[in-house]
Design a protein around this motif. Structure first.
Motif, PDB file in Angstrom:
ATOM      1  N   ASN A 161       5.273   6.110  -3.031  1.00 54.70           N
ATOM      2  CA  ASN A 161       6.080   5.874  -2.017  1.00 54.70           C
ATOM      3  C   ASN A 161       6.455   4.060  -1.940  1.00 54.70           C
ATOM      4  O   ASN A 161       7.413   3.779  -1.918  1.00 54.70           O
TER       5      ASN A 161
ATOM      6  N   SER B  91      12.105   2.684   4.499  1.00 59.00           N
ATOM      7  CA  SER B  91      13.345   3.736   4.621  1.00 59.00           C
ATOM      8  C   SER B  91      13.123   4.470   5.706  1.00 59.00           C
ATOM      9  O   SER B  91      11.993   4.847   6.290  1.00 59.00           O
TER      10      SER B  91
ATOM     11  N   PHE C 214      16.345  -0.160  -1.056  1.00 62.56           N
ATOM     12  CA  PHE C 214      15.325  -0.239   0.099  1.00 62.56           C
ATOM     13  C   PHE C 214      15.081  -1.863   0.601  1.00 62.56           C
ATOM     14  O   PHE C 214      14.690  -2.040   1.600  1.00 62.56           O
TER      15      PHE C 214
ATOM     16  N   LEU D 118       8.649   3.310  -5.265  1.00 64.02           N
ATOM     17  CA  LEU D 118       9.751   4.005  -5.103  1.00 64.02           C
ATOM     18  C   LEU D 118      10.674   3.300  -4.075  1.00 64.02           C
ATOM     19  O   LEU D 118      12.103   3.044  -4.149  1.00 64.02           O
ATOM     20  N   LEU D 119      10.149   2.706  -2.968  1.00 63.32           N
ATOM     21  CA  LEU D 119      10.915   2.117  -2.067  1.00 63.32           C
ATOM     22  C   LEU D 119      11.244   0.463  -2.768  1.00 63.32           C
ATOM     23  O   LEU D 119      12.106  -0.130  -2.102  1.00 63.32           O
ATOM     24  N   ASN D 120      10.425   0.126  -3.752  1.00 60.44           N
ATOM     25  CA  ASN D 120      10.821  -1.523  -4.259  1.00 60.44           C
ATOM     26  C   ASN D 120      12.010  -1.194  -5.151  1.00 60.44           C
ATOM     27  O   ASN D 120      11.782  -1.444  -6.351  1.00 60.44           O
TER      28      ASN D 120
ATOM     29  N   HIS E 192      13.156  14.043  -5.486  1.00 62.29           N
ATOM     30  CA  HIS E 192      13.147  12.796  -6.622  1.00 62.29           C
ATOM     31  C   HIS E 192      13.457  13.694  -7.875  1.00 62.29           C
ATOM     32  O   HIS E 192      14.128  13.159  -8.825  1.00 62.29           O
TER      33      HIS E 192
ATOM     34  N   ASN F 154       6.668  -1.156   2.850  1.00 64.70           N
ATOM     35  CA  ASN F 154       6.386  -0.037   2.467  1.00 64.70           C
ATOM     36  C   ASN F 154       6.111   1.114   3.423  1.00 64.70           C
ATOM     37  O   ASN F 154       5.223   1.768   3.251  1.00 64.70           O
TER      38      ASN F 154
ATOM     39  N   ALA G  23       9.189   7.943  -0.054  1.00 63.76           N
ATOM     40  CA  ALA G  23      10.489   7.320   0.311  1.00 63.76           C
ATOM     41  C   ALA G  23      11.577   7.807   0.710  1.00 63.76           C
ATOM     42  O   ALA G  23      12.738   7.790   0.183  1.00 63.76           O
TER      43      ALA G  23
ATOM     44  N   ALA H 153       8.001   4.554   5.007  1.00 65.49           N
ATOM     45  CA  ALA H 153       9.112   5.528   5.048  1.00 65.49           C
ATOM     46  C   ALA H 153       8.923   6.332   6.426  1.00 65.49           C
ATOM     47  O   ALA H 153       7.837   7.088   6.642  1.00 65.49           O
TER      48      ALA H 153
END
Length: 336
Positions: free
Chosen positions: A231, A259, A240, A234-236, A36, A274, A29, A276
């Motif tokens: 990924n 991302s 983002f 974390l993108l949700n 992170h 989804n 992400a 990155a």
């Protein structure tokens, strides 16, 4: 509170990406796994860190010092690498005399948990998650009142499905240091390595009280499938799903969440969901979803899903000019 983060592993399950960079610096992400972890610990109020490095450890140290110059950091080199227990034993003098508890988090694991609540908990607390295949993990068994009565690494016949997720609040660091010394002195190995699980078992045998803290999200980022799952998870997040400055690339459709790093050149493509993408990457005439693309890479005529592409990589697909008659079927897919 001090955080101890072992990051010495070679990441063999993430080859070829870990040939040139340590597993903890693989991006998820848009941020390295270790980033992170550090960001979450900083948000919880932790500023003292001990990193146990090994394989490509100079890259980890350089990343931490450049990205987080405000941290109070110490680095320990683990060589040879003989397991997490051995790593912590090497660093024991850096946490043995801490006046309060310490937090241990494995450097390739992202745990979705309220760290502040865990830090403020009483006693030694082991973060766990119920799993379907406990024989693949370190597990704990519970007794009366939810007290941990046994910790065992990768049991052949599991008696519990509570898997340790790599996050530990240790109330008495000196006790842990002594337990680590004991497993080293007695050469107490499991699968030919020294495990933290065995040191915890020494403490339990000596009367230490431990409880569990159940977590919902846990991503062991040492494998491709869990890395892509982390990924996507974390993108949700709002930043983002609804970026402050929407992406604007020519003839390109962006399907959140994505991302995209700075100075990317993207055109005639469909990106997401989804996905990155690292900085300064070129993407042309491509369709990408559920993938991680590194920085300084180049993708042209690519149709990719569930893919991980490293940095400085180049991929060119096929462009076709076709004149297809009636009742024709063309299939470019491969079986298996």
């Amino acid at each position: 509170m001090k955080a101890i983060i072992p990051v010495a592993g070679i990441g063999s399950r993430l080859r070829p990406h870990t040939h040139t960079q340590p597993k903890s610096l693989v991006p998820v992400a848009g941020t390295p796994i270790l980033g992170h972890i550090i960001d979450r610990l900083l948000a919880a109020g932790i500023h003292d860190f001990v990193f146990i490095v090994g394989y490509l450890g100079d890259k980890i140290e350089r990343y931490v010092r450049l990205r987080y110059p405000e941290l109070r950091t110490e680095f320990v080199v683990q060589e040879p690498r003989e397991g997490i227990g051995h790593a912590l034993w090497l660093a024991r003098e850096l946490f043995r005399h801490e006046p309060g508890p310490v937090l241990i988090q494995l450097g390739d694991t992202i745990v979705d948990v309220d760290l502040r609540q865990l830090i403020d908990a009483a006693g030694t607390v082991l973060a766990v998650k119920e799993v379907k295949t406990p024989s693949s993990f370190g597990v704990v068994e519970l007794g009366a009142g939810g007290r941990v009565v046994k910790a065992v690494e990768k049991p052949r016949i599991p008696k519990s499905n509570y898997a340790l997720v790599g996050l530990y609040r240790i109330e008495n660091p000196a006790w842990l240091a002594s337990a680590l010394e004991r497993i080293i002195e007695e050469d107490r190995r499991t699968h030919n390595e020294f495990y933290l699980t065995d040191a915890l078992m020494v403490m339990i045998e000596q009367g230490a009280e431990m409880s569990i803290w159940s977590v919902e999200g846990w991503f062991d980022c040492g494998r491709k499938d869990t890395l892509l799952e982390a990924n996507a998870r974390l993108l949700n997040r709002p930043e983002f799903m609804h970026p402050a400055e929407p992406y604007d690339f020519p003839n390109t459709v962006i399907i959140p969440p994505v991302s995209i790093g700075r100075d990317c050149a993207i055109s005639n493509s469909i990106i997401g969901p989804n996905v990155a993408i690292g900085e300064r990457t070129i993407v042309q005439d491509s369709i990408l979803r559920n993938s991680i693309i590194g920085s300084y890479s180049e993708l042209r005529s690519a149709v990719m899903h569930d893919c991980i592409v490293g940095s400085d990589a180049s991929f060119r697909g096929l462009n076709h000019s076709l004149n297809i008659g009636d009742n024709t079927e063309i299939d470019y897919t491969t079986s298996g």
